[in-house]
Design an enzyme around this catalytic site. Sequence first.
Site, mmCIF file in Angstrom:
data_model
loop_
_atom_site.group_PDB
_atom_site.id
_atom_site.type_symbol
_atom_site.label_atom_id
_atom_site.label_comp_id
_atom_site.label_asym_id
_atom_site.label_seq_id
_atom_site.Cartn_x
_atom_site.Cartn_y
_atom_site.Cartn_z
ATOM 1 N N SER A 1 4.418 -1.845 10.073
ATOM 2 C CA SER A 1 5.629 -1.879 10.199
ATOM 3 C C SER A 1 6.412 -3.178 9.728
ATOM 4 O O SER A 1 7.385 -3.692 10.426
ATOM 5 C CB SER A 1 6.002 -1.585 11.541
ATOM 6 O OG SER A 1 5.818 -0.119 11.793
ATOM 7 N N HIS B 1 -9.316 0.865 5.499
ATOM 8 C CA HIS B 1 -8.045 1.063 6.223
ATOM 9 C C HIS B 1 -8.219 2.274 7.351
ATOM 10 O O HIS B 1 -8.838 3.106 7.333
ATOM 11 C CB HIS B 1 -7.126 1.640 5.066
ATOM 12 C CG HIS B 1 -5.680 1.829 5.549
ATOM 13 N ND1 HIS B 1 -5.288 2.591 6.301
ATOM 14 C CD2 HIS B 1 -4.671 0.945 5.395
ATOM 15 C CE1 HIS B 1 -3.947 2.432 6.569
ATOM 16 N NE2 HIS B 1 -3.765 1.369 5.888
ATOM 17 N N GLU C 1 -4.406 -4.864 10.944
ATOM 18 C CA GLU C 1 -3.540 -3.859 11.314
ATOM 19 C C GLU C 1 -3.477 -3.168 12.504
ATOM 20 O O GLU C 1 -4.426 -2.350 12.479
ATOM 21 C CB GLU C 1 -3.461 -2.656 9.954
ATOM 22 C CG GLU C 1 -3.342 -3.258 8.563
ATOM 23 C CD GLU C 1 -2.952 -2.292 7.686
ATOM 24 O OE1 GLU C 1 -1.949 -2.358 6.955
ATOM 25 O OE2 GLU C 1 -3.719 -1.341 7.425
ATOM 26 N N GLY D 1 3.017 -0.987 4.244
ATOM 27 C CA GLY D 1 3.306 0.365 3.964
ATOM 28 C C GLY D 1 4.345 0.931 3.525
ATOM 29 O O GLY D 1 5.030 0.484 2.525
ATOM 30 N N GLY D 2 5.174 1.311 4.686
ATOM 31 C CA GLY D 2 6.531 1.940 4.240
ATOM 32 C C GLY D 2 7.538 1.243 3.282
ATOM 33 O O GLY D 2 8.032 1.820 2.574
ATOM 34 N N GLY E 1 3.368 2.509 10.479
ATOM 35 C CA GLY E 1 4.178 3.877 10.560
ATOM 36 C C GLY E 1 4.980 4.052 11.562
ATOM 37 O O GLY E 1 5.654 5.312 11.597
ATOM 38 N N GLU F 1 -6.551 4.766 8.203
ATOM 39 C CA GLU F 1 -6.368 6.136 7.856
ATOM 40 C C GLU F 1 -7.649 6.681 7.314
ATOM 41 O O GLU F 1 -8.083 7.719 7.374
ATOM 42 C CB GLU F 1 -5.223 6.216 7.135
ATOM 43 C CG GLU F 1 -3.858 5.785 7.660
ATOM 44 C CD GLU F 1 -2.615 5.361 6.743
ATOM 45 O OE1 GLU F 1 -2.724 5.662 5.565
ATOM 46 O OE2 GLU F 1 -1.713 4.890 7.539
ATOM 47 N N ASN G 1 0.895 -1.228 0.023
ATOM 48 C CA ASN G 1 0.059 -0.011 -0.092
ATOM 49 C C ASN G 1 1.035 1.194 0.044
ATOM 50 O O ASN G 1 1.575 1.479 1.091
ATOM 51 C CB ASN G 1 -0.921 0.108 1.296
ATOM 52 C CG ASN G 1 -1.730 1.184 1.629
ATOM 53 O OD1 ASN G 1 -1.800 2.041 0.474
ATOM 54 N ND2 ASN G 1 -2.252 1.480 2.560
ATOM 55 N N TRP G 2 0.931 1.852 -1.168
ATOM 56 C CA TRP G 2 1.889 2.904 -1.120
ATOM 57 C C TRP G 2 1.412 4.398 -0.524
ATOM 58 O O TRP G 2 1.848 5.197 -0.448
ATOM 59 C CB TRP G 2 2.146 3.436 -2.623
ATOM 60 C CG TRP G 2 3.246 2.142 -3.341
ATOM 61 C CD1 TRP G 2 3.598 1.223 -2.942
ATOM 62 C CD2 TRP G 2 3.664 2.587 -4.676
ATOM 63 N NE1 TRP G 2 4.304 0.469 -3.764
ATOM 64 C CE2 TRP G 2 4.641 1.434 -4.897
ATOM 65 C CE3 TRP G 2 3.677 3.450 -5.847
ATOM 66 C CZ2 TRP G 2 5.415 1.280 -6.102
ATOM 67 C CZ3 TRP G 2 4.331 3.481 -6.904
ATOM 68 C CH2 TRP G 2 5.225 2.127 -6.974
ATOM 69 N N LYS G 3 0.206 4.304 -0.159
ATOM 70 C CA LYS G 3 -0.666 5.513 0.401
ATOM 71 C C LYS G 3 -0.434 6.619 -0.417
ATOM 72 O O LYS G 3 -0.290 6.603 -1.614
ATOM 73 C CB LYS G 3 -0.078 5.630 1.968
ATOM 74 C CG LYS G 3 -0.023 4.328 2.769
ATOM 75 C CD LYS G 3 0.208 4.633 4.173
ATOM 76 C CE LYS G 3 -0.033 3.367 5.007
ATOM 77 N NZ LYS G 3 0.177 3.165 6.286
HETATM 78 P P1 13P Z 1 3.681 0.477 7.481
HETATM 79 O O1 13P Z 1 3.913 -0.537 6.951
HETATM 80 O O2 13P Z 1 4.033 2.012 6.970
HETATM 81 O O3 13P Z 1 3.453 0.538 8.929
HETATM 82 O O4 13P Z 1 1.816 0.736 6.932
HETATM 83 C C1 13P Z 1 0.987 -0.159 7.125
HETATM 84 C C2 13P Z 1 -0.065 0.021 6.516
HETATM 85 O O5 13P Z 1 -0.978 1.021 6.932
HETATM 86 C C3 13P Z 1 -0.494 -0.543 5.067
HETATM 87 O O6 13P Z 1 -1.699 -0.494 4.875
#
Ligand code: 13P
Length: 249
Positions: free
Chosen positions: A211, A94, A166, A232-233, A172, A96, A9-11
Site C-alpha cells: 500500500s 512474491h 512486503e 502494486g496498485g 492491497g 502471492e 509491480n503491475w501484477k
Molecule cells: P500494493 O501496493 O497494491 O499493496 O501491492 C504491493 C505489492 O505486492 C507489490 O509487489
Amino acid sequence: MRTPLIAGNWKMNGSAERIRAFGDAFAGDRLPAALDVAVMPPFPYLQAAQHAFAGTPLALGAQALNPEPAGAHTGEVNAAMLAEFGVAYVLVGHSERRQHYGETDADACRQVEAALAFGLTPVLCVGETLAQREAGATREVVLGQVAAVLDPLEAALRKRLVVAYEPVWAIGTGLTATPEEAQATMGDIRAWLETRDAELAQSLRLLYGGSMKADNTAALLAQPDIDGGLVGGASLQVDEFYAICQSAG
Ligand code: 13P
C-alpha cells in the site's frame, strides 16, 4: 550510497495502451538523477514495453520466472527469455506466488540462481502474514526467508540482489506499515546482513512494499534502512507512479 529504487509491480493488470502511456509519460528526463525506476508488466507486454521504454529512465522488470533452462513446462517462462527482452529485474518469492502457487524458499533459491546466471537482478520478496505478526513471529519469519536464499549463495553473488520487505497484511489492503514498523523489520534485515558481510549490509538495497502511495513515499524512504519501494496498485496509474518517483528522489 545506495541509489533508491522504485519498482512498479503491475501484477495481472495492464494493457498495451497502458504500456504506451507509461513510455510517453516518462520520456524526457525529469526524474531525479539518482533514482532507479522499474516497471514490471505481465509477460505478454514485455516486448512492447522494451520498445516503449527505450530512451526513458524506465527499466524493465518481470514478476516471476521458472528456473529450468528449457523444456516441457507448459505456461512457464525462463530467465533466458526474460533476458532476451531486456528485462533487468525479476521478482522472486512474491507472497502471492508463495500463497497461491505454492512457491517455497527452495524455489526462490533456484530462481535467484537462474536469474543471476542470465544477468538479471532478482528482487527477493519476504514478509510475514497477519497471523505471524500477531504471534510475534515477524522477525523470525522474515529473517528465515532472507537467510534461506542468501546463505546458500556464493558471497560474490549476494550483492547482486535486492530484497523487498512486503508485510502480507499490508498488500492491497490500504493498510500501510507505519514508517517505524517498516523500519523496525528492515533494520533487522540490515543487521542480519551485517552478521554475514559488512560490505553487503551497506550496499544491498531494501525496498518496502504494501500500500505504498505518493503521499506516504517520502516518510517511508526517510527511514534509514528503506532504500525504495515495490509498488502494486499505485503503480498502475501513471500520474500516481510518477509522483511516487518524484518523492523518492
Ligand atoms: P500494493 O501496493 O497494491 O499493496 O501491492 C504491493 C505489492 O505486492 C507489490 O509487489
